[in-house]
Design a protein around this motif. Structure first.
Motif, PDB file in Angstrom:
ATOM      1  N   PHE A   1       2.224   0.474  -4.282  1.00 55.18           N
ATOM      2  CA  PHE A   1       1.176  -0.019  -5.175  1.00 55.18           C
ATOM      3  C   PHE A   1       1.664  -1.065  -6.170  1.00 55.18           C
ATOM      4  CE2 PHE A   1      -1.207   4.265  -4.585  1.00 55.18           C
ATOM      5  CZ  PHE A   1      -1.667   3.839  -3.352  1.00 55.18           C
TER       6      PHE A   1
ATOM      7  N   ILE B   1     -15.271  -6.043   0.458  1.00 54.37           N
ATOM      8  CA  ILE B   1     -14.826  -4.862   1.191  1.00 54.37           C
ATOM      9  C   ILE B   1     -15.016  -5.083   2.690  1.00 54.37           C
ATOM     10  CG2 ILE B   1     -15.393  -2.435   1.694  1.00 54.37           C
ATOM     11  CD1 ILE B   1     -16.023  -2.147  -1.336  1.00 54.37           C
TER      12      ILE B   1
ATOM     13  N   PHE C   1      -7.408  -9.415   3.496  1.00 55.91           N
ATOM     14  CA  PHE C   1      -8.203  -9.008   2.329  1.00 55.91           C
ATOM     15  C   PHE C   1      -7.450  -9.294   1.033  1.00 55.91           C
ATOM     16  CE2 PHE C   1      -9.585  -6.336   5.822  1.00 55.91           C
ATOM     17  CZ  PHE C   1     -10.962  -6.361   5.715  1.00 55.91           C
TER      18      PHE C   1
ATOM     19  N   ARG D   1      -6.115  -5.795  -7.761  1.00 54.77           N
ATOM     20  CA  ARG D   1      -4.713  -5.546  -7.415  1.00 54.77           C
ATOM     21  C   ARG D   1      -3.881  -6.831  -7.402  1.00 54.77           C
ATOM     22  NH1 ARG D   1      -5.155  -0.787  -9.201  1.00 54.77           N
ATOM     23  NH2 ARG D   1      -6.452   0.639  -8.015  1.00 54.77           N
TER      24      ARG D   1
ATOM     25  N   HIS E   1      -8.205   3.435  -3.853  1.00 52.41           N
ATOM     26  CA  HIS E   1      -7.222   2.678  -4.635  1.00 52.41           C
ATOM     27  C   HIS E   1      -7.331   1.183  -4.345  1.00 52.41           C
ATOM     28  CE1 HIS E   1      -3.473   1.974  -6.807  1.00 52.41           C
ATOM     29  NE2 HIS E   1      -3.272   1.035  -5.913  1.00 52.41           N
ATOM     30  N   TRP E   2      -7.364   0.832  -3.076  1.00 49.46           N
ATOM     31  CA  TRP E   2      -7.389  -0.586  -2.713  1.00 49.46           C
ATOM     32  C   TRP E   2      -8.758  -1.224  -2.991  1.00 49.46           C
ATOM     33  CZ3 TRP E   2      -4.996  -4.907  -2.098  1.00 49.46           C
ATOM     34  CH2 TRP E   2      -5.622  -5.958  -1.439  1.00 49.46           C
TER      35      TRP E   2
ATOM     36  N   MET F   1       0.820  -1.207   0.000  1.00 50.62           N
ATOM     37  CA  MET F   1       0.000   0.000   0.000  1.00 50.62           C
ATOM     38  C   MET F   1       0.864   1.272   0.000  1.00 50.62           C
ATOM     39  SD  MET F   1      -3.067  -0.920  -0.403  1.00 50.62           S
ATOM     40  CE  MET F   1      -3.991   0.571  -0.061  1.00 50.62           C
ATOM     41  N   LYS F   2       2.179   1.103  -0.044  1.00 50.33           N
ATOM     42  CA  LYS F   2       3.063   2.276  -0.182  1.00 50.33           C
ATOM     43  C   LYS F   2       3.421   2.507  -1.653  1.00 50.33           C
ATOM     44  CE  LYS F   2       3.747   4.197   3.778  1.00 50.33           C
ATOM     45  NZ  LYS F   2       3.174   5.536   4.008  1.00 50.33           N
TER      46      LYS F   2
ATOM     47  N   TYR G   1      -0.354  -3.994   4.840  1.00 49.96           N
ATOM     48  CA  TYR G   1      -0.482  -2.773   5.639  1.00 49.96           C
ATOM     49  C   TYR G   1       0.903  -2.287   6.025  1.00 49.96           C
ATOM     50  CZ  TYR G   1      -5.220  -4.632   6.630  1.00 49.96           C
ATOM     51  OH  TYR G   1      -6.480  -5.134   6.552  1.00 49.96           O
ATOM     52  N   PRO G   2       1.257  -1.055   5.687  1.00 48.24           N
ATOM     53  CA  PRO G   2       2.579  -0.555   6.071  1.00 48.24           C
ATOM     54  C   PRO G   2       2.687  -0.332   7.580  1.00 48.24           C
ATOM     55  CG  PRO G   2       1.303   1.167   4.965  1.00 48.24           C
ATOM     56  CD  PRO G   2       0.483  -0.077   4.907  1.00 48.24           C
TER      57      PRO G   2
ATOM     58  N   THR H   1     -11.119  -0.505  -5.049  1.00 51.50           N
ATOM     59  CA  THR H   1     -11.725  -0.444  -6.371  1.00 51.50           C
ATOM     60  C   THR H   1     -11.943  -1.851  -6.946  1.00 51.50           C
ATOM     61  OG1 THR H   1     -11.604   0.612  -8.533  1.00 51.50           O
ATOM     62  CG2 THR H   1      -9.538  -0.232  -7.679  1.00 51.50           C
TER      63      THR H   1
ATOM     64  N   TYR I   1      -5.432   3.055   4.416  1.00 53.06           N
ATOM     65  CA  TYR I   1      -4.445   1.984   4.522  1.00 53.06           C
ATOM     66  C   TYR I   1      -3.046   2.478   4.152  1.00 53.06           C
ATOM     67  CZ  TYR I   1      -8.578  -1.049   4.476  1.00 53.06           C
ATOM     68  OH  TYR I   1      -9.767  -1.649   4.746  1.00 53.06           O
ATOM     69  N   GLU I   2      -2.993   3.425   3.212  1.00 57.38           N
ATOM     70  CA  GLU I   2      -1.710   3.878   2.683  1.00 57.38           C
ATOM     71  C   GLU I   2      -0.838   4.527   3.746  1.00 57.38           C
ATOM     72  OE1 GLU I   2      -4.606   4.214   1.215  1.00 57.38           O
ATOM     73  OE2 GLU I   2      -4.476   3.864  -0.948  1.00 57.38           O
ATOM     74  N   THR I   3      -1.467   5.105   4.772  1.00 56.97           N
ATOM     75  CA  THR I   3      -0.694   5.843   5.776  1.00 56.97           C
ATOM     76  C   THR I   3      -0.771   5.178   7.148  1.00 56.97           C
ATOM     77  OG1 THR I   3      -2.644   7.227   6.025  1.00 56.97           O
ATOM     78  CG2 THR I   3      -0.872   8.106   4.668  1.00 56.97           C
TER      79      THR I   3
ATOM     80  N   VAL J   1      -4.721   7.567  -5.031  1.00 55.86           N
ATOM     81  CA  VAL J   1      -5.264   7.085  -3.760  1.00 55.86           C
ATOM     82  C   VAL J   1      -6.728   7.489  -3.624  1.00 55.86           C
ATOM     83  CG1 VAL J   1      -5.061   7.305  -1.243  1.00 55.86           C
ATOM     84  CG2 VAL J   1      -3.002   7.276  -2.662  1.00 55.86           C
TER      85      VAL J   1
ATOM     86  N   GLN K   1     -10.683   6.670  -8.235  1.00 59.32           N
ATOM     87  CA  GLN K   1     -10.510   5.499  -9.097  1.00 59.32           C
ATOM     88  C   GLN K   1     -11.776   5.303  -9.922  1.00 59.32           C
ATOM     89  OE1 GLN K   1      -8.003   3.107  -9.509  1.00 59.32           O
ATOM     90  NE2 GLN K   1      -6.607   4.359  -8.295  1.00 59.32           N
TER      91      GLN K   1
ATOM     92  N   MET L   1     -13.875  -4.077  -5.854  1.00 58.25           N
ATOM     93  CA  MET L   1     -14.281  -5.089  -4.871  1.00 58.25           C
ATOM     94  C   MET L   1     -15.794  -5.093  -4.697  1.00 58.25           C
ATOM     95  SD  MET L   1     -11.690  -5.102  -1.735  1.00 58.25           S
ATOM     96  CE  MET L   1     -10.041  -5.718  -1.875  1.00 58.25           C
TER      97      MET L   1
ATOM     98  N   SER M   1      -9.929   2.823   1.177  1.00 57.80           N
ATOM     99  CA  SER M   1      -9.064   3.431   0.188  1.00 57.80           C
ATOM    100  C   SER M   1      -9.663   3.193  -1.178  1.00 57.80           C
ATOM    101  CB  SER M   1      -7.665   2.792   0.266  1.00 57.80           C
ATOM    102  OG  SER M   1      -7.010   2.905  -0.981  1.00 57.80           O
TER     103      SER M   1
END
Lengths: 321, 165, 332
Positions: free
Chosen positions: B119, C176, B144, B149, C166-167, B116-117, B155-156, C169, C223-225, C63, C66, C171, C164
């Motif tokens: 992609f 989800i 998940f 993807r 991005h994540w 997730m950092k 998860y970071p 999309t 999720y990205e952060t 992010v 989408q 689903m 997210s």
């Protein structure tokens, strides 16, 4: 643009398609444009003869992207409870009425490689909009049963526009070509079959498809009415397991009617046992299944009831609500 | 379709042992040359159900074999992971659903995590709970899975913050 | 880079969709028919929220937004709906001039004007859905009904709560929310019930429900952060919780789109710092009562477990102070 409620429209054209089928065209009276819809959609019409309001559902037959007008086709049902009779005998050009937004309980499957439509009689209607809405590089074929070309609504139109994918099955002509279920044995892998017609035809095709090894998700059907015999119904008492409430369901109403009458927030949509929205878990008691939604396997595995049309087998039923 | 089934680590079509699925009236078996015996064992269990078998050589033959099948056919695949993915994907592209598929893979399965950092998906040890992505990010492997993807969510996390290196 | 420590809260309490109605509010499928069916609302924070949303979309386009290429027709259906809603409700703020397919949209609050050809995405600076969504402060997620599930085919998400664009999309609704099963006291699979309910939503009959959460000193958590905000959550203390912890309310509206055969999720996210709850005593009492009674599993699911005790302790201290003051007033 209208967001909620019903849509006021006016009839601006009526075409007698066959001796028993009329096509009606609606244009909006207040809105600039009508909502576009998806192939297989239907709408509810609300018309009144001064005493009774007839609330009836009809498939849209016009192009899903056409927002200038909608078209439906109505067959005059000899056993009409008043709806189709009123539409055929009283409705004329210029009459105003309200319709619901289009809704779709019979959509095209996105994963199909090939769609096969099986129509009998007025069951052709949903396929007329579906034929205009094929996407994702899918192919399609149509099998349409009628007694004679004269009784076959939209015969000329289909011959003209869809000759290469349409097979007519006439039963009362010199060389009859009856519609039979074994056609389904020959469909390529990735096919989805769709049935629309009288209950007997839909059930015959559905059962045949399963016996030929079709998975449930590749079999789709729509009924114009519940087709149920509503004489000789028995009253029963329903107990709600969560609230502890007890409700009397009379012989004149459905379980869903009774729940809604008592202010219970019960889910529902089509009200003719076709969509499964009103499915509720049964805690105790046997169910007389009257829907077309649950398969035999479902009925054995899941202890549930479709409240819009199924009833208790005996005098009591407890459901999870 | 973007939401079509894919063969991944926890696909519902995966099985330890091939066995005839009820309901279907015909069987189509596709196997690696090396696992012909598995196919024959399955065939013996099918009794009267008619079946066709194809030894996997190249994707074009697989497609030809699949599109010739009729509705009512169940597909059984026995192959190493990479061949199974090729066959599975071709079947799905031709409209075969997960209900109509049973897959036995021989040897190591493959599992991917989606960072997730940065992609990007990358292959991981199937048992790994924490991994480091090529971009440097430390990832907890989540439950998940995304068909779009093509991996499990990663998860970071900052190792010091969790007391893990 | 976008600052997450944004000092943003609801200032007009009448526009805050306070979520609790009884004092043991937990998870329920509390869907109601939507009364005001127009999704456009202009609050005092409109401009601040829209500008922040646009900044996020510009800084992290992958992010936050989408869409699939096949959604273009759905995008125009969305654009037409929201623009017409805006004009109908706020003719002083928005204008839509149609000359055949040549449309001009004016946003008088932001002093913007755009002329474009309806149906031709090349005449807009962004995709139609993205462009239209940038004029309103909500998040917009389009879940398309395919078979008996809903699939995320377009998402514009600037207020994520473990989400997210991005994540997620592509689903399904089940993917989800799964594989974590969330079961109610009587054993129902709530996700399944909600999905079935959504299947029954018809065009012309929008619905609504309210979802709530807490947010520790952030605009959103995606999720990205996770590596950034996860450790930060433990920095919350009873002393700073009043300012840093905010009640995050997500007013959800569901519209069935007739051409897309999709449910449009409109998510209006608003924040109120815990210290502002005192502005309405009944809000304070209800929130305190609910928060001190959260089951462990739910706190984990909502991602608030690491700072829930500190937040409750803050509320307890305030409550004690208020009760003492009341006592003193009585004695005095």
């Amino acid at each position: 643009m209208r967001i909620a409620g019903n849509i006021p429209v006016k009839i601006d054209r009526i075409v007698q398609e066959t001796s028993t089928i009329k096509r009606f065209r609606f244009v909006p009276t207040e809105d600039e444009k009508l909502p576009a819809f998806t192939g297989g959609s239907h709408l509810k019409t609300f018309v009144s003869d001064g005493e009774t309001v007839y609330e009836r559902e009809y498939s849209l037959i016009s192009d899903p992207r056409n927002r200038e007008y909608y078209e439906i086709a109505i067959s005059k049902d000899p056993n009409s409870r008043g709806g189709s009779k009123h539409w055929h005998e009283a409705m004329k050009v210029g009459d105003e009425l309200e319709i619901s937004f289009p809704r779709n309980y019979f959509p095209l499957n996105p994963h199909a490689k090939h769609h096969v439509f099986y129509a009998s009689g007025i069951g052709i209607t949903p396929f007329l909009s579906m034929l205009q809405d094929i996407q994702f590089e899918q192919t399609v074929e149509l099998h349409y049963a009628a007694r004679t070309p004269e009784e076959c609504a939209f015969y000329e139109e289909l011959k003209e526009k869809y000759a290469d994918i349409t097979t007519f099955h006439f039963s009362r002509v010199e060389e009859p070509n009856r519609l039979t279920t074994d056609l389904m044995k020959e469909h390529r892998i990735g096919s989805h079959v769709y049935f629309c017609g009288p209950v007997s035809m839909v059930e015959e095709f559905r059962d045949a498809a399963f016996s030929y090894g079709y998975p449930e998700r590749a079999v789709h059907f729509e009924l114009f009415s519940s087709g149920l015999d509503n004489s000789n119904l028995e009253p029963f008492v329903v107990s709600l397991a969560e609230s502890g409430k007890q409700i009397q369901v009379s012989e004149k109403e459905t379980l869903l009617d009774a729940l809604l009458r008592e202010g219970v927030n019960a889910p529902y949509a089509c009200k003719i046992g076709g969509c499964g929205s009103c499915e509720i878990e049964v805690v105790e008691g046997d169910v007389e299944h009257r829907d077309h939604f649950l398969s035999e396997e479902n009925r054995k595995q899941r202890s549930t009831i479709l409240t819009c049309c199924s009833r208790a087998k005996s005098t009591n039923l407890t459901i999870k609500l | 379709m973007y939401n079509s089934p894919v063969l991944f680590f926890e696909s519902v079509t995966l099985t330890e042992k091939l066995s005839p699925k009820t309901h279907f009236v015909k069987a189509a078996i596709i196997c690696d040359e090396a696992y012909k015996e598995e196919a024959q064992q399955l065939q013996a269990q099918l009794y009267d159900t008619p079946s066709d078998t194809l030894i996997f050589e190249n994707p074009a033959d697989v497609r030809k074999f699949i599109v010739e099948q009729k509705m009512g056919t169940c597909f059984y695949i026995v192959a190493n992971w990479d061949d199974a993915v090729t066959i599975f994907s071709t079947a799905v592209e031709e409209g075969v659903s997960e209900e109509e598929l049973q897959v036995k893979t021989i040897g190591e399965k493959r599992k991917y995590v989606y960072c997730m950092k940065c992609f990007t998906p990358s292959e991981i040890d199937t048992q790994a709970k924490q991994v480091q992505c090529g971009c440097g990010a430390h990832l907890n492997v989540g439950p998940f899975y995304s068909k779009v993807r093509k991996g499990y969510i990663g998860y970071p996390f900052v190792p010091e913050a969790e007391g893990v290196m | 880079m976008f600052t997450q420590e944004l000092d943003f809260k609801t200032t007009d309490l009448n526009t805050f969709p306070f979520p609790f109605r009884s004092d043991n509010y937990r998870y329920s499928n509390d869907l109601r028919k939507l009364e005001d069916t127009n999704l456009v609302t202009i609050t005092p924070e409109y401009e601040l929220q829209v500008r922040a949303k646009r900044r996020l979309l510009d800084e992290q386009p992958e992010v936050r937004y989408q869409s699939f290429p096949h959604t273009m027709e759905m995008q125009w259906e969305f654009l037409e709906m929201v623009f017409e809603m805006a004009v109908e409700k706020y003719p002083q703020h928005f204008e839509l001039i149609k000359n055949g397919d040549e449309w001009t949209f004016k946003n008088n609050i932001l002093k913007e004007e755009q002329t474009f050809t309806f149906g031709d995405p090349s005449t807009l600076p962004y995709e139609p859905y993205d462009f239209a969504g940038r004029h309103f402060h909500q998040d917009f997620v389009l879940m398309v009904n395919r078979e008996d599930n809903f699939y995320l085919e377009i998402g514009q998400v600037s207020y994520a709560a473990l989400f997210s664009a991005h994540w997620n999309t592509g689903m399904s609704f089940d993917e989800i929310h799964g594989p974590v099963p969330f079961v109610s006291r009587n054993g129902d699979n709530l996700i399944d019930r909600v999905r079935k309910f959504l299947l029954g939503i018809n065009p012309g009959e929008p619905w609504t429900r309210i979802n709530w959460n807490l947010m520790a000193n952030r605009w959103d958590v995606n999720y990205e952060t996770m590596d950034v905000w996860e450790p930060q959550r433990s920095l919350i203390t009873p002393e700073n919780a009043g300012k840093l912890v905010r009640l995050r309310v997500e007013e959800q509206k569901f519209y069935r789109m007739s051409r897309s055969n999709a449910i449009l999720f409109v998510l209006n996210t608003q924040f109120l710092p815990l210290e502002d709850l005192q502005l309405r005593q009944e809000w304070f009492d209800l929130t305190y009562s609910v928060l001190q009674d959260i089951p462990e599993a739910m706190a984990e699911y909502k991602g608030i477990a690491p700072y829930l005790p500190q937040s409750v302790e803050y509320l307890r201290r305030v409550d004690e102070k208020l009760k003492n003051q009341a006592l003193q007033t009585q004695e005095g």
